[in-house]
Design an enzyme around this catalytic site. Sequence first.
Site, PDB file in Angstrom:
ATOM      1  N   LEU A 127       0.858  -1.171   0.000  1.00 58.51           N
ATOM      2  CA  LEU A 127       0.000   0.000   0.000  1.00 58.51           C
ATOM      3  C   LEU A 127       0.899   1.228   0.000  1.00 58.51           C
ATOM      4  O   LEU A 127       1.923   1.246   0.684  1.00 58.51           O
ATOM      5  CB  LEU A 127      -0.879   0.027   1.255  1.00 58.51           C
ATOM      6  CG  LEU A 127      -2.162  -0.799   1.266  1.00 58.51           C
ATOM      7  CD1 LEU A 127      -2.783  -0.767   2.661  1.00 58.51           C
ATOM      8  CD2 LEU A 127      -3.160  -0.296   0.242  1.00 58.51           C
ATOM      9  N   ASP A 128       0.521   2.261  -0.753  1.00 57.08           N
ATOM     10  CA  ASP A 128       1.288   3.505  -0.737  1.00 57.08           C
ATOM     11  C   ASP A 128       1.310   4.081   0.672  1.00 57.08           C
ATOM     12  O   ASP A 128       0.374   3.861   1.461  1.00 57.08           O
ATOM     13  CB  ASP A 128       0.653   4.521  -1.687  1.00 57.08           C
ATOM     14  CG  ASP A 128       0.844   4.151  -3.147  1.00 57.08           C
ATOM     15  OD1 ASP A 128       1.767   3.381  -3.449  1.00 57.08           O
ATOM     16  OD2 ASP A 128       0.059   4.638  -3.992  1.00 57.08           O
ATOM     17  N   PRO A 129       2.358   4.851   1.012  1.00 58.31           N
ATOM     18  CA  PRO A 129       2.400   5.472   2.350  1.00 58.31           C
ATOM     19  C   PRO A 129       1.147   6.285   2.669  1.00 58.31           C
ATOM     20  O   PRO A 129       0.715   6.324   3.825  1.00 58.31           O
ATOM     21  CB  PRO A 129       3.649   6.359   2.269  1.00 58.31           C
ATOM     22  CG  PRO A 129       4.539   5.653   1.289  1.00 58.31           C
ATOM     23  CD  PRO A 129       3.614   5.080   0.256  1.00 58.31           C
TER      24      PRO A 129
ATOM     25  N   ARG B  36      -4.583   5.184  -8.062  1.00 55.69           N
ATOM     26  CA  ARG B  36      -4.106   6.500  -8.496  1.00 55.69           C
ATOM     27  C   ARG B  36      -4.320   6.695  -9.994  1.00 55.69           C
ATOM     28  O   ARG B  36      -4.727   7.768 -10.448  1.00 55.69           O
ATOM     29  CB  ARG B  36      -2.616   6.656  -8.175  1.00 55.69           C
ATOM     30  CG  ARG B  36      -2.320   6.953  -6.723  1.00 55.69           C
ATOM     31  CD  ARG B  36      -0.828   7.198  -6.543  1.00 55.69           C
ATOM     32  NE  ARG B  36      -0.040   5.973  -6.605  1.00 55.69           N
ATOM     33  CZ  ARG B  36       1.221   5.913  -7.000  1.00 55.69           C
ATOM     34  NH1 ARG B  36       1.843   7.000  -7.402  1.00 55.69           N
ATOM     35  NH2 ARG B  36       1.880   4.764  -6.994  1.00 55.69           N
TER      36      ARG B  36
ATOM     37  N   ALA C 106      -1.876   5.644   1.876  1.00 58.35           N
ATOM     38  CA  ALA C 106      -3.044   4.791   2.056  1.00 58.35           C
ATOM     39  C   ALA C 106      -3.085   4.170   3.448  1.00 58.35           C
ATOM     40  O   ALA C 106      -2.060   3.985   4.105  1.00 58.35           O
ATOM     41  CB  ALA C 106      -3.053   3.687   1.004  1.00 58.35           C
TER      42      ALA C 106
END
Length: 305
Positions: A45-47, A180, A49
């Site tokens: 997961l992106d930071p 995104r 998120a």
Amino acid sequence: MPRQFRRPVHGILLLDKPQGLSSNQALQACRRLFQAAKAGHTGSLDPMATGLLPLCFGEATKVAGLLLGSRKAYVAECKLGETTRTDDAEGEVLVQREVPALDVDAIGQAVRRFIGTIDQVPPAFSALKRDGVPMYVRARRGEDVAMSARPVQIHDITLLSWQKPFLRLHITCGSGTYIRSLARDLGEALGCGAHLTALRREWVDPFTQPVMHTLDALEDMTIPQLDDLLLPVDAGLGAMPPVHLDAAASQALAHGRSVPMDMEEGRYRAYAQGGQLLALAEMRQDGCLHVLRGFNLPENGPEQT
């Protein structure tokens, strides 16, 4: 400083990843708390998120690859009218456009174009690698990071709310989908551009109703309390039917030998005579059960189901 003690820990933790940490940072924090010798996560997961990040410890790391290809569900917030360098709120704004007069029907019509198998261009700032180098590293260097479109599966998108310029979506999708990119492309379909401002992962197959644990809560627990939170290794194999073996078949499969069985073809969770998870196995056309991944779980561990 002395090296931290590491112990054998086996199982799956359903972490509610906090905002601001990368998936690897969250993994290492939990590994430290559990004092686990071996750990891995099941897709990053992106930071920015938050939400469900299944963490696999010990023998459970052998099923992590299966979870990577699973369906996932997200709640995403997008801001229309601004396109950013990273396709999310962490990047600089590149283009600003006027948001047209939109109603729920117009947005719903645009959203429906993205349901099904679509070709999606991943963000330039992504963990995808070219020649072993992550694309986000190349992008930060100013290198050419032209990305090629690839097919992804989006099962469903529901518009949760629309209050100009923000819209919230519930998205169910397959592996490899970048939310995104979806926000960016939806903004283009609406004629004004967009970027992702918030993202929460709600579930990942087979954990569709997960009981998640926050990092803050974990930090206040003792080792026995932490161990009680772990799901058994086979919780990640719930979609596969079980097969329970007798002593002879258990021994054969434990040593990597195929076992003649009268079953339908397909993948199974194979259990030893004592109830211990033995292997992920596959019944093939030759009439035998073959080992795909063997497990070496302690005999005195929690009984698998």
